[in-house]
Design an enzyme around this catalytic site. Structure first.
Site, PDB file in Angstrom:
ATOM      1  N   TYR A  50      12.106  -5.152  -4.701  1.00 26.42           N
ATOM      2  CA  TYR A  50      11.016  -5.010  -5.675  1.00 26.42           C
ATOM      3  C   TYR A  50      10.150  -3.778  -5.477  1.00 26.42           C
ATOM      4  CZ  TYR A  50       6.574  -5.872  -8.010  1.00 26.42           C
ATOM      5  OH  TYR A  50       5.454  -5.740  -8.761  1.00 26.42           O
ATOM      6  N   CYS A  98       0.841  -1.192   0.000  1.00 27.34           N
ATOM      7  CA  CYS A  98       0.000   0.000   0.000  1.00 27.34           C
ATOM      8  C   CYS A  98       0.876   1.242   0.000  1.00 27.34           C
ATOM      9  CB  CYS A  98      -0.959   0.135   1.198  1.00 27.34           C
ATOM     10  SG  CYS A  98      -2.063  -1.266   1.405  1.00 27.34           S
ATOM     11  N   ASN A 102      -0.502   1.288   5.954  1.00 28.48           N
ATOM     12  CA  ASN A 102       0.307   0.398   5.120  1.00 28.48           C
ATOM     13  C   ASN A 102       0.984  -0.620   6.028  1.00 28.48           C
ATOM     14  OD1 ASN A 102       3.521   0.814   3.408  1.00 28.48           O
ATOM     15  ND2 ASN A 102       2.077  -0.858   3.278  1.00 28.48           N
ATOM     16  N   GLY A 103       0.758  -1.890   5.765  1.00 24.27           N
ATOM     17  CA  GLY A 103       1.415  -2.937   6.552  1.00 24.27           C
ATOM     18  C   GLY A 103       0.442  -4.007   6.965  1.00 24.27           C
TER      19      GLY A 103
HETATM   20  P1  5GP Z   1       6.561 -14.872  -9.900  1.00 24.87           P
HETATM   21  O1  5GP Z   1       6.012 -14.892 -11.252  1.00 24.87           O
HETATM   22  O2  5GP Z   1       7.822 -15.690  -9.725  1.00 24.87           O
HETATM   23  O3  5GP Z   1       5.526 -15.201  -8.854  1.00 24.87           O
HETATM   24  O4  5GP Z   1       6.908 -13.367  -9.516  1.00 24.87           O
HETATM   25  C1  5GP Z   1       8.111 -12.778  -9.871  1.00 24.87           C
HETATM   26  C2  5GP Z   1       7.868 -11.538 -10.670  1.00 24.87           C
HETATM   27  O5  5GP Z   1       6.820 -10.757 -10.091  1.00 24.87           O
HETATM   28  C3  5GP Z   1       9.088 -10.663 -10.724  1.00 24.87           C
HETATM   29  O6  5GP Z   1       9.215 -10.234 -12.070  1.00 24.87           O
HETATM   30  C4  5GP Z   1       8.771  -9.483  -9.835  1.00 24.87           C
HETATM   31  O7  5GP Z   1       9.186  -8.269 -10.466  1.00 24.87           O
HETATM   32  C5  5GP Z   1       7.293  -9.498  -9.643  1.00 24.87           C
HETATM   33  N1  5GP Z   1       6.895  -9.392  -8.240  1.00 24.87           N
HETATM   34  C6  5GP Z   1       7.611  -9.686  -7.146  1.00 24.87           C
HETATM   35  N2  5GP Z   1       6.894  -9.481  -6.032  1.00 24.87           N
HETATM   36  C7  5GP Z   1       5.689  -9.044  -6.401  1.00 24.87           C
HETATM   37  C8  5GP Z   1       4.511  -8.651  -5.679  1.00 24.87           C
HETATM   38  O8  5GP Z   1       4.459  -8.661  -4.457  1.00 24.87           O
HETATM   39  N3  5GP Z   1       3.451  -8.223  -6.439  1.00 24.87           N
HETATM   40  C9  5GP Z   1       3.506  -8.193  -7.795  1.00 24.87           C
HETATM   41  N4  5GP Z   1       2.440  -7.768  -8.464  1.00 24.87           N
HETATM   42  N5  5GP Z   1       4.581  -8.568  -8.496  1.00 24.87           N
HETATM   43  C10 5GP Z   1       5.675  -8.997  -7.814  1.00 24.87           C
HETATM   44 MG    MG Z   2       9.045  -8.029 -12.586  1.00 24.21          MG
END
Ligand code: 5GP
Ligand code: MG
Length: 455
Positions: A242, A2, A103-104
């Protein structure tokens, strides 16, 4: 996750500042958004499901007149994806109305819920509402109530709260989620999850809130109070990997700089015999640049991401699906054909994205695909606000690196080590939450229920 914003800005349009601040934080949550505004007498709010740009227009913003605001953009982990769980929450108490955005993720919600008056009716299903109700049912001034709640609430909470004539911001004693303070000048201040939102609204970055700190912002300026709880520092490492935007500053350094350093470390640990280096846009780009710089290979754009994809509410039809249509990325064939490609990504969580990327690159003519990841394997669930809830869904918890390489169809696979990651951030290992990587979480007391929900 968030994104949250708080504005105290006499003479300014606080709804508009919240809107643009939240717009800069849209990457932290795309599920719902809302803004609450006080004109000194009345608090008005508007919240809906969806993206900021789809929710707010000139009409809605002009109905939200006032000089104090709190805003929220939601990514759900606790509580389902429905509009009553959208924030800010509006509450009434004997010391007046307030609006609240969180947020959290709390780790003792059940225990806290039981301390609420039996007559208290909860409308939302989120931990955030429990936190807000504890303030409603507290004693003393707003500052006293917030401090008292911070003595009892466990887990991750960065919160902004406005009354009719004051703005508050507070951060849990572990400092899991970020929150920073900026100034617009002439007694106007802005709080935001990340400093990128301050830059967007023209506020000057002052500092991060300390863990366990409450700030109260009024016409007399900023007052701060520290809450004393036995807590170890635990900023979420996933903010570096990320979540946070690369132009945001944490610990006096941009996330961009840390990610470039992560890419350089990764190249030292896992070099590859290749022709070009690329990154999966957008989050891995600084890391890809760092990797290419360190290994002295050209950095190319191998995939172009559709900027407008956001959340796709319309799913592709069966024909599109069977043609393997990728809505998010298109390859730049000239950069990939007959090339040995290093592809850098920020993380592998469930393992859904990476095999598709590898396949896309091979179809575009890459002769070899070497996957490099800017984090160690994600092996443990998060119960502090990132949506990786169970061991079952985490590929890194269930397979070895060699098995994962095979599953994703890469010629080689290398993950950044924990030491390399920590070194790249320039922070001390002890001050970070590395729970998803090591299974050791900061000393956040956790009730049985929240553990169970997370595993
Ligand atoms: P995976 O497809 O292995 O589940 O997720 C990895 C990909 O999703 C990576 O490209 C990363 O940039 C992105 N990603 C990592 N954490 C999150 C998250 O918490 N939410 C979303 N929407 N994308 C994520
Ligand atoms: Mg990604």
């Amino acid at each position: 996750m968030c994104g949250i914003t708080g504005v105290f800005a006499p003479g300014h349009d606080a709804a508009r500042l919240a809107f643009f601040g939240l717009y800069a934080l849209q990457h932290r949550g795309q599920e719902s958004a809302g803004i609450a505004v006080s004109d000194g007498g009345t608090i008005r709010s508007h919240r809906e499901m969806g993206l900021l740009s789809a929710i707010f227009d000139e009409d809605i913003l002009s109905n939200l007149s006032g000089y104090i605001s709190v805003g929220h953009t939601r990514y759900s982990t606790s509580g389902s994806s429905i509009v009553v769980n959208a924030q800010p929450l509006l509450e009434s108490s004997e010391i007046g109305d307030f609006a609240f955005a969180h947020n959290g993720n709390l780790t003792n919600t059940d225990e806290l819920r039981e301390t609420l008056a039996p007559t208290t009716i909860l409308q939302a299903t989120s931990d955030s509402e429990v936190l807000a109700k504890l303030i409603v049912e507290g004693d003393g001034t707003m500052l006293d109530r917030i401090c008292s709640v911070m003595q009892r609430a466990r887990g991750a909470y960065s919160v902004v709260l406005c009354t009719r004539d004051e703005l508050y911001g507070f951060r849990d004693p572990w400092g899991v989620r970020p929150l920073c303070l900026g100034e617009l000048g002439d007694g106007a201040f802005v709080l935001a999850s990340e400093s990128c939102a301050l830059a967007t609204v023209g506020a000057k970055y002052i500092r991060e809130l300390e863990r366990g700190e409450v700030v109260r912002i009024t016409k007399s300026g900023v007052e701060s109070r520290a809450v004393d709880v036995d807590a170890t520092s635990g900023l979420c490492m996933f903010e570096y990997i990320y979540f946070a935007r690369p132009d945001s500053v944490l610990n006096d350094k941009t996330i961009y700089t840390a990610r470039v350093a992560m890419g350089r470390e990764l190249a030292k640990e896992h070099p590859a015999n290749a022709d070009v280096v690329m990154a999966v846009p957008d989050s891995a780009i600084p890391g890809g640049i760092g990797y290419a710089t360190e290994i002295e290979l050209p950095y190319v754009e191998g995939l172009i991401k559709n900027r407008y994809i956001g959340r796709t509410f319309i799913s592709p039809d069966q024909q599109m699906r069977s043609r393997g249509v990728n809505l998010k990325f298109n390859p730049v064939v000239e950069n990939l054909r007959d090339q040995r490609v290093v592809v850098v990504d920020d993380s592998i969580v469930r393992g859904t994205t990476t095999p598709r990327i590898v396949q896309l690159l091979r179809e575009a003519g890459a002769t070899e695909v070497h996957v490099r990841v800017l984090s160690p394997p994600i092996k443990h669930p998060c119960y502090l606000g990132v949506d990786m809830a169970t061991y079952d869904e985490l590929i890194g918890a269930n397979y070895s690196v060699e098995q994962i390489r095979e599953k994703i169809g890469a010629d080689s696979l290398g993950y950044l080590s924990l030491e390399g990651l920590v070194h790249a951030t320039g922070r001390k290992r002890e001050e970070m939450c590395l729970g998803c990587l090591t299974g050791t979480y900061p000393n956040v007391p956790t009730t049985h229920e929240s553990r169970r929900a997370a595993s």
